[in-house]
Design a protein around this motif. Structure first.
Motif, short mmCIF file in Angstrom:
data_model
loop_
_atom_site.label_atom_id
_atom_site.label_comp_id
_atom_site.label_asym_id
_atom_site.label_seq_id
_atom_site.Cartn_x
_atom_site.Cartn_y
_atom_site.Cartn_z
N GLY A 63 0.78 -1.23 0.00
CA GLY A 63 0.00 0.00 0.00
C GLY A 63 0.81 1.28 0.00
O GLY A 63 0.24 2.37 -0.01
N THR A 64 2.14 1.16 0.02
CA THR A 64 2.99 2.35 -0.01
C THR A 64 3.96 2.26 -1.19
O THR A 64 4.37 1.16 -1.57
N PRO A 65 4.35 3.38 -1.78
CA PRO A 65 5.26 3.35 -2.94
C PRO A 65 6.62 2.80 -2.59
O PRO A 65 7.16 3.06 -1.51
N MET A 66 7.18 2.04 -3.50
CA MET A 66 8.50 1.47 -3.27
C MET A 66 9.56 2.56 -3.09
O MET A 66 10.50 2.40 -2.32
N LEU A 67 9.40 3.66 -3.81
CA LEU A 67 10.39 4.74 -3.69
C LEU A 67 10.38 5.31 -2.28
O LEU A 67 11.44 5.63 -1.72
N VAL A 68 9.21 5.43 -1.67
CA VAL A 68 9.11 5.89 -0.28
C VAL A 68 9.80 4.90 0.64
O VAL A 68 10.53 5.28 1.57
N GLN A 69 9.59 3.62 0.40
CA GLN A 69 10.24 2.59 1.21
C GLN A 69 11.76 2.66 1.07
O GLN A 69 12.49 2.49 2.05
N LEU A 70 12.22 2.91 -0.16
CA LEU A 70 13.66 3.02 -0.40
C LEU A 70 14.25 4.21 0.36
O LEU A 70 15.29 4.08 1.01
N PHE A 71 13.59 5.36 0.29
CA PHE A 71 14.08 6.54 1.01
C PHE A 71 14.02 6.34 2.52
O PHE A 71 14.87 6.82 3.25
N PHE A 72 12.99 5.64 2.98
CA PHE A 72 12.87 5.35 4.40
C PHE A 72 14.08 4.56 4.89
O PHE A 72 14.66 4.85 5.94
N ILE A 73 14.49 3.55 4.10
CA ILE A 73 15.61 2.70 4.49
C ILE A 73 16.94 3.44 4.35
O ILE A 73 17.78 3.40 5.26
#
Length: 226
Positions: A63-73
Motif C-alpha cells: 500500500g505504499t510506494p517502493m520509492l518511499v520505502q527506499l528513502f525510508f531505508i
C-alpha cells in the motif's frame, strides 16, 4: 552523431551497469522469496497474532510506494544509527517490497489446492511443516510460476529506482551519458532496449520452466484446470 554511432560509442559503458542491475535484482528476489515463504506460512497456517503481523506487513508494503520505502531505508534509518550503502539499501527495499507480492501469489496457489491434503498429511503423522514442504509447496510452486514470472520481470524493471540514491546501475549510467552528450533521447532509448532484452530473457526462461514443470491436473491455464 547518429543513433548507430552513438550506440556503438556508449553501449559498452551502459552495459557495465547491467551487472549491477542483475546483481541487485537477484539479491532482492532471493530475499523476497525467502521472506514470502514465512509470510505465507503466517497468512495461511499461523495463529491469529502471527496472521495479523503477516497481514499487516503485506498491506503496508503493497500500500505504499517502493520509492518511499527506499528513502525510508536509505535516508531514514541512519537517524537511528542504521546506515546502509546504496546497493544494500536498494536490495533490502526491493526485497521487502516484492516479498509482500510473492507471499500473496503463494497464498493464492496454496489455497487453490484441495484442503484435504493437509488434513490427510497430518493424519499420516506428518508435521504441518513437513506437509507444507513435501506436499503443498511442490504443487503450489508449479501453479505460481506464471504469477511469479510476472513479478520477476516487474522487479527487474523496478531496480531502476536505485539510481535515486546514487547506485550506478543501468539507469544511472544512462543519465550520466545524457549529461555528458546532451543526447538524453538516444541514451534512454539504448537503456530501454537493454531492459527489453533482459526482461525478455527472464520471461522466456521462466515460461520454459513452467512448461517443463507442468503436470496435467495441477496447472491452471485461463482459469481452467488442465
Amino acid at each position: 552523431m547518429d543513433f548507430i554511432e552513438f550506440g556503438m560509442t556508449w553501449m559498452p559503458f551502459l552495459l557495465e551497469g547491467v551487472g549491477v542491475t542483475l546483481g541487485l535484482w537477484a539479491v532482492a528476489m532471493v530475499l523476497g522469496f525467502c521472506l514470502a515463504l514465512l509470510l505465507v506460512w503466517g497468512r495461511v497456517y499461523g495463529s491469529k497474532p502471527i496472521y495479523l503481523v503477516a497481514t499487516t506487513y503485506v498491506e503496508v508494503f503493497r500500500g505504499t510506494p517502493m520509492l518511499v520505502q527506499l528513502f525510508f531505508i536509505y535516508l531514514g534509518l541512519p537517524e537511528i544509527g542504521i546506515v546502509l550503502d546504496p546497493f544494500s539499501a536498494a536490495a533490502l527495499a526491493i526485497g521487502l517490497n516484492t516479498a509482500a507480492y510473492q507471499a500473496e501469489y503463494f497464498r493464492g496457489a496454496i489455497q487453490s489446492l484441495p484442503s484435504g491434503q493437509m488434513v490427510a498429511a497430518r493424519a499420516m503423522g506428518m508435521s504441518r511443516f513437513q506437509a507444507l514442504r513435501d506436499i503443498i509447496l511442490p504443487q503450489a510452486g508449479r501453479r505460481v510460476i506464471p504469477q511469479w514470472s510476472n513479478e520477476a520481470v516487474v522487479e527487474l524493471k523496478y531496480t531502476s529506482i536505485a539510481y535515486a540514491i546514487g547506485l550506478t546501475e543501468l539507469t544511472a549510467r544512462a543519465e550520466q551519458v545524457g549529461y555528458q552528450t546532451f543526447q538524453f533521447l538516444e541514451a534512454f532509448t539504448l537503456v530501454a532496449i537493454i531492459y527489453l532484452v533482459l526482461t525478455g530473457i527472464v520471461a522466456q526462461s521462466l515460461d520454459l520452466l513452467e512448461r517443463k514443470t507442468r503436470i496435467p491436473g495441477l496447472t491452471y491455464t485461463g482459469g481452467k484446470m488442465e
